[in-house]
Design a protein around this motif. Structure first.
Motif, short mmCIF file in Angstrom:
data_model
loop_
_atom_site.label_atom_id
_atom_site.label_comp_id
_atom_site.label_asym_id
_atom_site.label_seq_id
_atom_site.Cartn_x
_atom_site.Cartn_y
_atom_site.Cartn_z
N SER A 280 -5.50 3.81 -7.81
CA SER A 280 -6.20 4.67 -6.85
C SER A 280 -6.60 5.97 -7.54
O SER A 280 -6.03 6.36 -8.56
N SER B 119 1.34 4.14 -3.03
CA SER B 119 1.03 5.53 -2.70
C SER B 119 2.21 6.44 -3.01
O SER B 119 2.05 7.53 -3.56
N LYS C 228 0.83 -1.20 0.00
CA LYS C 228 0.00 0.00 0.00
C LYS C 228 0.87 1.25 0.00
O LYS C 228 0.61 2.22 -0.74
N PRO D 2 2.92 6.24 -7.57
CA PRO D 2 1.71 5.89 -8.32
C PRO D 2 1.98 5.49 -9.76
O PRO D 2 1.16 4.80 -10.37
N ARG E 204 -5.93 8.95 -6.60
CA ARG E 204 -4.76 9.83 -6.61
C ARG E 204 -3.80 9.45 -7.74
O ARG E 204 -3.17 10.33 -8.35
#
Length: 286
Positions: free
Chosen positions: A73, A59, A55, A62, A75
């Motif tokens: 995601s 993050s 995860k 990306p 984002r």
């Protein structure tokens, strides 16, 4: 965007990765298989790591969604829009960014994610607005260990994340100012009644990529927006021109002002400047 970590070692050493020193070199070596972005995307599995580490790395990086066969995601989608535009998303280009991620509009992603984002359209719209604010020097406030926002000014708060989700019914993004905070309701291409009732009789801001000017130009609709608490509604520049032409044609200009006597409808291109003017100050300046 040429503004990230220089090496995989920098990524693996990031505190959020929580990788033990003794195993960092092994993970760095395994990540070396991931090279430049590609179009079409070429996928491969991530190295073995803990769920929290997976995860964290997705993050932090990306762009990996271009090479990892997992649903990106919201984002990450915003980041792929920025890569396609080759610049940060701001008030001037946010409508172009919207078009990039829209499957029916052009241009397409320069480097697409391996999977489509799925049913995350609302979250993507909110984060496009949030990205504009961040790049207009009104950043998203970080959250503390209990998931409450750490109030720093200037800044904005996402009402769909952390403990603030309990306030989601009021809108999507909060801009602190007096005498009451501004709450931004973010929509996609159609306003309909969803935008009208989203302000909940507090001081609201509309933000969207609306394409139907007829939804906005009648006197009755403008009066309803003001009755429901909207101080400004930001729409794409082209749609804004059509809306204002329709208002003039109907001789309804006197209705197209907010409680402060300034324009109710405004082009997206001035959204950031307007928010900078009022954040931490007074909504009477809007």
């Amino acid at each position: 965007m040429a503004s990230g970590a220089f090496t995989w070692a920098d990524v693996v050493a990031h505190p959020s990765m929580a990788v033990k020193s003794a195993t960092q070199s092994l993970l760095v070596a395994a990540l070396g298989a991931f090279g430049p972005l590609s179009n079409p995307s070429l996928t491969m599995p991530l190295p073995n790591m803990l769920r929290g580490q997976r995860k964290a790395i997705l993050s932090l990086c990306p762009c990996l969604y271009n090479q990892v066969d997992e649903r990106p995601s919201p984002r990450a989608i915003v980041h792929f829009c920025e890569i396609t535009l080759a610049e940060r998303i701001n008030s001037a280009n946010v409508h172009d960014a919207f078009k990039v991620q829209h499957p029916g509009l052009l241009p397409p992603f320069a480097f697409p994610p391996a999977q489509q984002p799925g049913k995350n359209g609302g979250a993507i719209m909110e984060l496009l607005c949030s990205e504009v604010l961040t790049n207009e020097n009104i950043p998203d406030m970080q959250r503390d260990g209990e998931d409450w926002p750490i109030w720093n000014m200037p800044g904005h708060v996402l009402l769909n994340e952390g403990k603030m989700q309990s306030l989601k019914a009021f809108g999507d993004i909060l801009i602190p100012c007096g005498p009451t905070n501004l709450v931004i309701s973010v929509k996609s291409e159609a306003a309909r009644e969803r935008l009208l009732y989203s302000s909940n009789a507090i001081e609201g801001i509309g933000f969207g990529f609306f394409k139907q000017p007829e939804e906005f130009w009648t006197a009755s609709r403008m009066n309803l927006y003001k009755r429901m608490g909207f101080s400004a509604i930001y729409i794409p520049d082209e749609t804004h021109s059509a809306v204002m032409a329709g208002i003039v044609k109907r001789k309804a200009e006197e209705h197209a002002v907010n409680i402060n006597g300034t324009p109710l409808y405004r082009p997206l291109s001035i959204f950031g400047a307007d928010m900078r003017r009022v954040v931490g100050k007074s909504s009477l300046l809007l």
